[in-house]
Design an enzyme around this catalytic site. Sequence first.
Site, PDB file in Angstrom:
ATOM      1  CD  GLU A  41      23.505  -1.790 -15.168  1.00  0.00           C
ATOM      2  OE1 GLU A  41      24.474  -1.311 -14.905  1.00  0.00           O
ATOM      3  OE2 GLU A  41      23.139  -2.818 -14.749  1.00  0.00           O
ATOM      4  CE1 TYR A 108      31.610  -5.338  -8.222  1.00  0.00           C
ATOM      5  CE2 TYR A 108      30.266  -6.834  -6.714  1.00  0.00           C
ATOM      6  CZ  TYR A 108      30.527  -6.397  -7.909  1.00  0.00           C
ATOM      7  OH  TYR A 108      30.332  -6.978  -9.446  1.00  0.00           O
ATOM      8  NE  ARG A 174      28.957  -8.526 -12.503  1.00  0.00           N
ATOM      9  CZ  ARG A 174      28.842  -9.378 -13.656  1.00  0.00           C
ATOM     10  NH1 ARG A 174      27.731 -10.323 -13.473  1.00  0.00           N
ATOM     11  NH2 ARG A 174      28.873  -8.523 -14.550  1.00  0.00           N
ATOM     12  CG  ASP A 267      29.040  -5.679 -19.757  1.00  0.00           C
ATOM     13  OD1 ASP A 267      27.714  -6.414 -19.161  1.00  0.00           O
ATOM     14  OD2 ASP A 267      29.457  -5.220 -19.173  1.00  0.00           O
ATOM     15  CG  ASN A 291      29.277 -14.538 -31.267  1.00  0.00           C
ATOM     16  OD1 ASN A 291      28.829 -14.360 -30.263  1.00  0.00           O
ATOM     17  ND2 ASN A 291      28.921 -15.386 -32.379  1.00  0.00           N
TER      18      ASN A 291
HETATM   19  O1  KDG Z   1      30.068  -6.998 -16.910  1.00  0.00           O
HETATM   20  C1  KDG Z   1      31.438  -6.073 -16.368  1.00  0.00           C
HETATM   21  C2  KDG Z   1      30.941  -5.689 -15.187  1.00  0.00           C
HETATM   22  O2  KDG Z   1      30.819  -6.477 -14.169  1.00  0.00           O
HETATM   23  C3  KDG Z   1      31.746  -4.825 -14.532  1.00  0.00           C
HETATM   24  O3  KDG Z   1      31.747  -3.506 -15.330  1.00  0.00           O
HETATM   25  C4  KDG Z   1      31.257  -4.133 -13.056  1.00  0.00           C
HETATM   26  O4  KDG Z   1      28.937  -3.848 -13.377  1.00  0.00           O
HETATM   27  C5  KDG Z   1      29.749  -4.316 -12.969  1.00  0.00           C
HETATM   28  C6  KDG Z   1      29.367  -4.860 -11.683  1.00  0.00           C
HETATM   29  O5  KDG Z   1      28.439  -4.721 -10.896  1.00  0.00           O
HETATM   30  O6  KDG Z   1      30.087  -5.983 -11.541  1.00  0.00           O
END
Ligand code: KDG
Length: 326
Positions: A41, A108, A174, A267, A291
Amino acid sequence: MAREAAIDVVTLGECLVALIAEEFGPLASAKRLRQTVAGAEANVAVGLARLGNRVAFLGRVGRDAFGEAVLSALRADDVDVSGVSRDAAATGLLIRERRALGRSNVLYYRSGSAGSKLDPADVEAAAHLVLGARWLHLTGITPALSKSARMATERAIGLAREAGATVSLDINLRRKLWRDKEAARVLRDLAIRTDVLLGDEEELRLVVGTRSKLDRSALVRAAQDLGPRTVVLKLGELGSFGVDASEAQVHVPGFRVTVTDPVGAGDAFAAGFIGARLRGFGLETSLLWGNGCGASCVGSLGDLAGLPTIDELESILSMQSTDANR
Ligand code: KDG
């Protein structure tokens, strides 16, 4: 009397520090990690700000050095961070490798992070921003962070609806954050209440709830049947395909570009697409802007470095004509 919107776009979520391997190969043998700022975001917020929009980002960061890094990066691009609070928990961190081929592995360190503690009270405290905005942008990452972050997303939709703003959702699945079954249920429920839905093929299929391989046209139509007037299928290097209320379906081919780092392209695409919509452009031009921003992003390492300014985007677009002109 017409209300003068103070902010064009509000978005909310978790902005993190990203440590990205500079050399290609597995993370285990990475020698140098570059510190950058990331988060879907926040990437969209910066992308839209560079295109000349007034953007506010809502979230939480830690009272640590990485929280400072996040705030400095957003402020440097004139993103309004008055709705970002400092939390006792640490700022989230991600570490990712670089691969010449295939997906890069990401680690992460964000469980229990400051960003995941976002809650409806944060949205309430920034209600004036959401109520004054023309557009609310969400991604499927925020509701995956925690129950309170999911509720914050819900509250933001409620306020945006009250204000008559456009609501967009980039699915951004994710799998390290939640299981498909739960993601499908939550994201479908959000998609039903959005005006603009963006995703790649796998993500749209998850939200639509189909295991069968639909062609592009059937897939965007099925997603549109859930409620969003506009559905965009992101096709990576092949460009993008969309449908809107006019019912016409459009494919805009991608740009030929040397890819340095593909992460963040989706993004950047969302920023370009929304930026064009805010200027009143139709579907085809908006896909083209998406694009163009995506292509610009993949040319640099990190999510933010390659996001173009409006002048840079215009120069990129002058290199490509739309389908209609071919
Ligand atoms: O779209 C890119 C994102 O994946 C990266 O900036 C990290 O927000 C993120 C995530 O949660 O994976």
